[in-house]
Scaffold this motif. Structure first.
Motif, PDB file in Angstrom:
ATOM      1  N   GLU A  45     -19.780 -10.221 -47.156  1.00 48.95           N
ATOM      2  CA  GLU A  45     -18.596  -9.544 -46.628  1.00 48.95           C
ATOM      3  C   GLU A  45     -18.714  -9.315 -45.126  1.00 48.95           C
ATOM      4  N   GLU A  48     -18.386 -12.563 -43.179  1.00 49.66           N
ATOM      5  CA  GLU A  48     -16.976 -12.968 -43.057  1.00 49.66           C
ATOM      6  C   GLU A  48     -16.294 -12.239 -41.909  1.00 49.66           C
ATOM      7  N   SER A  51     -17.784 -13.423 -38.533  1.00 44.77           N
ATOM      8  CA  SER A  51     -17.500 -14.826 -38.202  1.00 44.77           C
ATOM      9  C   SER A  51     -16.178 -14.997 -37.454  1.00 44.77           C
TER      10      SER A  51
END
Length: 82
Positions: A45, A48, A51
């Protein structure tokens, strides 16, 4: 697909993204981290969310607590290595 994010924290500013990638690049990032005794933490999580940041970008305030906990954990592990 495996993803990896590398952060740098120098204690004077917020942690910044120093590397990011997926697939083979993610594997290389993790390989270099291991070679340099960098503690790895798995959190899909958080990866993500991180990123979406650009290289050299500081993490947003909304992620300070999550990243601070990981940094504290990494220091604790390094302090107890033989």
């Amino acid at each position: 697909m495996k993803k990896a994010i590398a952060l740098k924290y120098d204690y004077s500013t917020a942690p910044t993204v120093t590397a990011k990638g997926s697939g083979l690049l993610a594997e290389k990032i993790m390989e270099v981290a291991k070679e340099n005794d960098v503690v790895l933490h798995q959190s899909p999580e958080l990866v993500e969310m991180l990123s979406t940041l650009e290289l050299g970008e500081e993490i947003p305030e909304t992620l300070y607590l999550a990243v601070a906990e990981i940094i504290a954990f990494a220091h604790k592990i390094k302090d107890h290595q033989w």
